[in-house]
Design an enzyme around this catalytic site. Structure first.
Site, PDB file in Angstrom:
ATOM      1  NE  ARG A 103     -43.653  25.774  15.947  1.00 37.62           N
ATOM      2  CZ  ARG A 103     -42.938  26.559  15.325  1.00 37.62           C
ATOM      3  NH1 ARG A 103     -42.073  25.741  14.027  1.00 37.62           N
ATOM      4  NH2 ARG A 103     -43.049  27.834  14.794  1.00 37.62           N
ATOM      5  CD  GLN A 133     -44.303  34.629  11.875  1.00 37.33           C
ATOM      6  OE1 GLN A 133     -43.523  33.604  12.115  1.00 37.33           O
ATOM      7  NE2 GLN A 133     -44.005  35.972  11.736  1.00 37.33           N
ATOM      8  CG  ASP A 213     -48.214  29.736   6.571  1.00 41.68           C
ATOM      9  OD1 ASP A 213     -46.858  29.310   6.258  1.00 41.68           O
ATOM     10  OD2 ASP A 213     -48.546  28.990   7.429  1.00 41.68           O
ATOM     11  CB  CYS A 253     -45.586  33.209   9.176  1.00 38.71           C
ATOM     12  SG  CYS A 253     -45.210  31.537   8.656  1.00 38.71           S
TER      13      CYS A 253
HETATM   14  N1  NVA Z   1     -48.924  27.332   9.125  1.00 42.30           N
HETATM   15  C1  NVA Z   1     -47.634  26.660   8.425  1.00 42.30           C
HETATM   16  C2  NVA Z   1     -46.278  27.749   9.317  1.00 42.30           C
HETATM   17  C3  NVA Z   1     -45.288  27.343  10.034  1.00 42.30           C
HETATM   18  C4  NVA Z   1     -44.319  28.286  10.701  1.00 42.30           C
HETATM   19  C5  NVA Z   1     -47.219  25.132   9.705  1.00 42.30           C
HETATM   20  O1  NVA Z   1     -47.829  25.217  10.549  1.00 42.30           O
HETATM   21  O2  NVA Z   1     -46.274  24.801   9.123  1.00 42.30           O
HETATM   22  N1   CP Z   2     -42.357  30.919  11.568  1.00 43.60           N
HETATM   23  C1   CP Z   2     -41.803  30.177  12.271  1.00 43.60           C
HETATM   24  O1   CP Z   2     -42.396  30.449  13.071  1.00 43.60           O
HETATM   25  O2   CP Z   2     -40.994  29.618  11.551  1.00 43.60           O
HETATM   26  P1   CP Z   2     -40.276  28.603  11.817  1.00 43.60           P
HETATM   27  O3   CP Z   2     -41.410  27.292  11.969  1.00 43.60           O
HETATM   28  O4   CP Z   2     -38.194  28.158  11.458  1.00 43.60           O
HETATM   29  O5   CP Z   2     -40.133  28.684  13.724  1.00 43.60           O
END
Ligand code: NVA
Ligand code: CP
Length: 296
Positions: A103, A133, A213, A253
């Site tokens: 990530r 996701q 989101d 999500c």
């Molecule tokens: N768009 C959000 C998704 C979190 C799962 C982010 O990148 O923070």
């Molecule tokens: N939806 C999702 O990826 O959640 P987290 O940021 O909690 O992993």
């Protein structure tokens, strides 16, 4: 040759269908209390440069339930935060583990790690997308509404976010209609195969799926005030949802901000599928881990 899952298009439509079939089997097996040990003795590295609840939990549970184990390495605890290269990290980690989930921020980082790793690398969210996701989201739509073909999905909110970009990719692969409703300055700058509908009330009309989101993604905290202002009017609330099909479901999500991008009444209401969506992360990721590690 190892195979990565950095974006949805790394799998063909037929491979996605097989993945969903296997995810359904694995979900059923868990429901029956059956133990499945296809990944016994295998190890998954989870490398995080951003926060996470679901991704960490669902991947740890997925590999654990399949008989394997996870090593979770937050970036600040690793030598990467002291300057070790992603290339060395990927090459060394590949000597210990059978797959890596990463990530991160820029997709260049994801690709750099994937180039160096000799084991499969999975995108666990980057600036350019959140494909695992989307696997869960698409699986949830099929579970609730049947085949995706011909469905209308409306995205409301940040049309340039990682989630919106993955929905755009999904619409091309799965052949559903995608409408994106986002304020100016927050619309997708690339991609095709979606309809841009500025007015969210028009965009949601007759939709099968309404999804959104957060307005402020991880790393955008400094833009919070400007973003809240720009997105006012793009909240998925009861009035907006009433324009969708009566059978429509709502996806998010998570994590969510009730009262910002979605109202409490909608996300906690009868048309919300967000808890199934979150659960399905684990089932589709089990199928994905099997596909990549066992080359199924
Ligand atoms: N768009 C959000 C998704 C979190 C799962 C982010 O990148 O923070
Ligand atoms: N939806 C999702 O990826 O959640 P987290 O940021 O909690 O992993």
């Amino acid at each position: 040759m190892k195979r990565d899952f950095l974006e949805l298009s790394d799998f063909t439509a037929a491979e996605h269908a097989a993945l969903f079939r296997r995810a359904r089997e694995l979900k059923e097996a868990r429901r029956r209390g059956e133990v499945v040990s296809t990944l016994a003795g295998r190890t998954l590295l989870l490398l995080f440069e951003k926060h996470s609840t679901r991704t960490r939990l669902s991947f740890e549970a997925a590999i654990g339930q399949l008989g394997g184990s996870a090593v979770t390495l937050p970036m600040q605890d690793s030598q990467i935060s002291r300057g070790e290269s992603l290339a060395d990290t990927g090459a060394v980690a590949s000597r210990y583990v059978d797959a890596i989930m990463y990530r991160t921020f820029g997709d260049d980082r994801l690709r750099e790690l994937a180039r160096a790793a000799t084991v499969p690398v999975i995108n666990g969210l980057s600036d350019g997308g959140h494909p695992v996701q989307l696997l869960a989201d698409l699986f949830t739509v099929e579970e609730r509404l049947g085949s995706l073909g011909g469905k209308v999905v409306t995205w409301v909110g940040d049309g340039a976010s990682n989630m919106a970009l993955s929905w755009i990719e999904a619409a091309r692969l799965f052949e559903f209609t995608l409408r994106i409703s986002a304020p100016e300055g927050f619309r997708p700058i690339r991609g095709s195969g979606f309809e841009l509908v500025a007015d969210p009330r028009e965009a949601v009309r007759g939709a099968d799926v309404v999804t959104t989101d957060v307005w402020i993604s991880m790393g955008q905290e400094k833009e919070a005030a400007a973003r809240r202002k720009a997105f006012a009017g793009y909240c998925v609330d009861e009035a907006l949802l009433s324009r969708a099909k009566p059978s429509a479901i709502v996806l998010h999500c998570l994590p969510a901000h009730r009262g910002e991008e979605i109202s409490a009444g909608v996300i906690d209401g009868p048309r919300s599928a967000v808890l199934d969506e979150a659960e399905n992360r684990m089932h589709v990721q089990k199928a994905l881990l099997e596909a990549l590690i066992l080359r199924r």
